[in-house]
Enzyme design. Structure first.
Site, PDB file in Angstrom:
ATOM      1  N   CYS A 220       0.856  -1.179   0.000  1.00 48.33           N
ATOM      2  CA  CYS A 220       0.000   0.000   0.000  1.00 48.33           C
ATOM      3  C   CYS A 220       0.896   1.235   0.000  1.00 48.33           C
ATOM      4  CB  CYS A 220      -0.896   0.013   1.227  1.00 48.33           C
ATOM      5  SG  CYS A 220      -2.054  -1.366   1.308  1.00 48.33           S
TER       6      CYS A 220
ATOM      7  N   ALA B  79      -5.521  -4.278  -1.690  1.00 46.86           N
ATOM      8  CA  ALA B  79      -6.275  -5.142  -0.783  1.00 46.86           C
ATOM      9  C   ALA B  79      -5.716  -6.553  -0.805  1.00 46.86           C
ATOM     10  CB  ALA B  79      -7.751  -5.154  -1.176  1.00 46.86           C
ATOM     11  N   ILE B  80      -5.248  -7.019   0.351  1.00 48.14           N
ATOM     12  CA  ILE B  80      -4.745  -8.392   0.484  1.00 48.14           C
ATOM     13  C   ILE B  80      -5.549  -9.119   1.547  1.00 48.14           C
ATOM     14  CG2 ILE B  80      -2.760  -9.830   1.087  1.00 48.14           C
ATOM     15  CD1 ILE B  80      -0.979  -7.602  -0.024  1.00 48.14           C
TER      16      ILE B  80
ATOM     17  N   GLY C 113       1.433  -2.487   5.228  1.00 40.16           N
ATOM     18  CA  GLY C 113       2.082  -3.674   5.740  1.00 40.16           C
ATOM     19  C   GLY C 113       1.131  -4.818   5.934  1.00 40.16           C
ATOM     20  N   GLU C 114       1.631  -5.811   6.655  1.00 37.02           N
ATOM     21  CA  GLU C 114       0.831  -6.969   7.003  1.00 37.02           C
ATOM     22  C   GLU C 114       1.241  -7.410   8.399  1.00 37.02           C
ATOM     23  OE1 GLU C 114      -0.396 -11.368   5.247  1.00 37.02           O
ATOM     24  OE2 GLU C 114       0.876 -10.047   4.059  1.00 37.02           O
TER      25      GLU C 114
END
Length: 198
Positions: free
Chosen positions: A2, A53-54, A78-79
């Site tokens: 992102c 979008a993940i 991030g994640e």
């Protein structure tokens, strides 16, 4: 990946500043094919987010995130791998399925002493309207990029890529936001501190 962009304490006309932020955010468009937003508090703070979008799909996870009374808002690139564990372990009240939502509730519960709880790759910025504080952090390995800039008017800027700041007539200087560090600005702010202690 992102794209995030934020400024705190920008002076001048609100509408002109919004146009500036929209133009800057366009420079991150390759990072964010699914969603873009520019949000302002009307008092010199803008939080902008471009989303890929993940986790959570397209239906949830739009940013900025807000707490229930909208006094705290945050943007994240991030994640967070352990978001479900954090939700259960710390009894967090989350509204959607985005892994990045945990940042705000953890900040509200623990202040600036929560970054080492996060397992993942991240760069985020939190705006606390109640205290006037700005809080930002970057993952220990620097997987998610982030830069910090300083405006001629005393404003503080954050962005995923340097190109947002380069050649800007508003920004006096900018530098890499160092991996494994957090930044606190505003009243009682401590500036940069290392949060990562292997």
């Amino acid at each position: 990946m992102c794209g995030i962009l934020a400024v705190f304490g920008i002076t001048g006309d609100e509408r002109k500043n919004r146009k500036i932020m929209v133009e800057m955010l366009k420079k991150l468009r390759h990072r964010s094919p699914d969603w873009e937003s520019v949000t302002s508090n009307g008092a010199g703070t803008f939080l902008c987010h471009g989303r890929l979008a993940i986790v959570g799909g397209l239906e949830t996870g739009d940013q900025p995130f807000f707490n229930k009374d909208r006094s705290v808002s945050w943007i994240v690139n991030g994640e967070i791998y352990n978001h479900r564990d954090l939700e259960k372990m710390h009894d967090l009240d989350l509204e959607n399925r985005s892994d990045c939502e945990v940042v705000g509730p953890l900040y509200e519960k623990y202040g600036t002493d929560f970054v080492n709880m996060l397992d993942g790759m991240f760069a985020f910025v939190v705006n606390d309207e109640t205290t006037g504080k700005v809080f930002a952090a970057r993952d220990a390995m620097g997987k998610c990029p982030m830069y910090i800039g300083y405006g001629f008017d005393g404003s503080v800027w954050f962005a995923s890529e340097m190109k947002c700041f380069a050649k800007s007539p508003l920004i006096e200087r900018y530098e890499i936001f160092p991996p494994g560090y957090q930044y606190t600005g505003g009243p009682g702010g401590k500036g940069f501190e290392r949060w990562y202690n292997p």
